[in-house]
Scaffold this active site. Structure first.
Site, PDB file in Angstrom:
ATOM      1  N   ASP A   1      26.534  86.686 -10.430  1.00 63.74           N
ATOM      2  CA  ASP A   1      25.846  87.065  -9.202  1.00 63.74           C
ATOM      3  C   ASP A   1      26.777  87.431  -8.054  1.00 63.74           C
ATOM      4  O   ASP A   1      26.368  87.434  -6.890  1.00 63.74           O
ATOM      5  CB  ASP A   1      24.914  85.940  -8.752  1.00 63.74           C
ATOM      6  CG  ASP A   1      23.631  85.911  -9.556  1.00 63.74           C
ATOM      7  OD1 ASP A   1      23.059  86.991  -9.785  1.00 63.74           O
ATOM      8  OD2 ASP A   1      23.201  84.822  -9.960  1.00 63.74           O
TER       9      ASP A   1
ATOM     10  N   ASP B   1      18.098  90.781 -13.806  1.00 65.33           N
ATOM     11  CA  ASP B   1      18.653  90.676 -12.454  1.00 65.33           C
ATOM     12  C   ASP B   1      20.081  91.215 -12.374  1.00 65.33           C
ATOM     13  O   ASP B   1      20.533  91.683 -11.312  1.00 65.33           O
ATOM     14  CB  ASP B   1      18.695  89.210 -11.993  1.00 65.33           C
ATOM     15  CG  ASP B   1      17.489  88.385 -12.388  1.00 65.33           C
ATOM     16  OD1 ASP B   1      16.925  88.616 -13.472  1.00 65.33           O
ATOM     17  OD2 ASP B   1      17.122  87.471 -11.618  1.00 65.33           O
TER      18      ASP B   1
END
Length: 391
Positions: free
Chosen positions: A116, A176
């Site tokens: 991330d 994601d």
């Protein structure tokens, strides 16, 4: 008062007939700034969070502000919001605050334990570099891309998402992760090193090939065999079921492939984005206000939580898609989403500890962050407002 009551009832039943209208961007930013002042005060007063090295506000649960450490995947969104407030207002106050909260997560540029880093470092340092040209930010972006690249497996051709729950999956890749590729594209532009670009393209190509159903809806989690490169499982972690369409996952997919088209001009990515947009915009479980339920297969619809964050991400994505397909009606759809968010999903000034949007869903299967304000919803809401302004 009676009209408001009826409108609320219609929205609860998913049959509201809200017409697409243009948001007053100036007022929306003014309200967002007031809310952010409230949130900043809440953060400064949270001395317990400071003692725990929690540096960024994430959400509100059970009436309490939730702060997170710099290693949390959401740690960069608040700094990004502050950069967006500066971008719109040009008020140096917001720049000073953006610099302060950006600096708080600087050490994560060396974090190789998360996929991330795009969210964490590009929403913060990326916006900071774009708006200031500060070469120190440039260096952080490059190092962050180097760290993210260490999670790439050349046989599978994808970047690993999670290191946890190894009994459940071996090499999980979540939809994601498409959002983190922008960091890699930027690193190639900054350095001239095509390695980052090639990793991003490989990940996007494998995701396009494996992550989607014929109707352009996406699975949440794919598990890869890194000895063969083949997919061994197609699952969900945050959706209703393995075969359902988790709302925020569809939004990540849309935004990610539009961004990949911007960076590569590969028409395959644009066509994929148009297919995903069609799925999202024609989803029969989405009520007329456009704000989706957290998962389109939840049998409790309409008596379940919505996800304003998915709508905010989708609106931002559609504004960009409109630039590439100007006759596709995407701006009208984005306007409708943004109007609904602004009109019906914004917190009253002074409420929700200062978060801007309410009614997002983080991880319903884990009973976490259900029907709450959350920082990434606010980030993409402000991004949508800026993209509308620049239309």
């Amino acid at each position: 008062m009676k009209t408001k009551l009826i409108l609320s009832l219609y929205m609860a039943l998913g049959i509201c007939t809200v017409k697409a209208q243009t948001v007053n961007v100036s007022k929306a930013f003014a309200d967002a700034a007031k809310q952010t002042e409230v949130l900043l005060k809440e953060v400064r007063n949270d001395t317990a969070a400071l003692r725990k090295n929690q540096v960024s506000p994430r959400t509100v649960e059970k009436g309490k502000l939730v702060m997170v450490k710099s290693s949390d995947w959401t740690s960069g969104f608040f700094a990004g919001e502050l950069w967006y407030l500066y971008e719109y207002t040009k008020d140096p106050k917001w720049m000073d605050l953006a610099k302060l909260y950006t600096e708080k997560i600087k050490k994560e540029q060396f974090n190789i334990g998360t996929h991330d880093l795009g969210f964490m470092m590009y929403c913060s340092f990326g916006n900071g570099y774009r708006l200031t040209g500060d070469t120190a930010y440039r260096s952080v972006i490059i190092q962050s891309a180097k760290s993210l690249s260490k999670r790439f497996n050349p046989v599978a051709g994808v970047i690993k998402s999670w290191d946890h729950q190894k009994a459940k999956w071996k090499y999980p890749v979540i939809i994601d992760n498409m959002m983190n590729l922008e960091l890699l594209f930027e690193a190639t532009k900054l350095t001239g090193d095509s390695t980052f670009y090639k990793i991003a393209v490989s990940h996007a190509d494998q995701t396009l090939r494996n992550h989607f159903r014929p109707d352009y809806s996406s699975w949440h989690v794919l598990d890869y065999d890194t000895s063969t490169g083949k997919v061994t499982q197609k699952l969900t972690a945050q959706g209703y079921s393995n075969e359902s369409a988790w709302a925020r996952g569809q939004a990540w997919a849309l935004y990610g492939f539009i961004m990949c088209y911007r960076e590569t001009h590969n028409e395959t990515y644009l066509n994929q984005a148009k297919g995903i947009a069609k799925f999202i915009l024609n989803n029969k479980t989405t009520p007329a206000d456009g704000i989706p339920y957290w998962d389109d297969h939840d049998p409790k619809i309409p008596n379940t939580s919505k996800d304003a964050s998915a709508a905010a991400i989708t609106a931002a994505a559609l504004y960009e898609l409109d630039a590439y397909v100007p006759n596709g009606g995407y701006k009208k759809s984005a306007d409708h989403l943004l109007y609904s968010l602004n009109k019906f999903y914004t917190s009253k000034v002074g409420s929700n500890k200062g978060f801007i949007l309410e009614h997002s869903t983080g991880h319903r299967p884990a009973n976490s962050e259900i029907d709450v304000p959350i920082n990434y919803a606010d980030y993409y809401y402000l991004e949508s407002l800026l993209r509308l302004k620049n239309k």
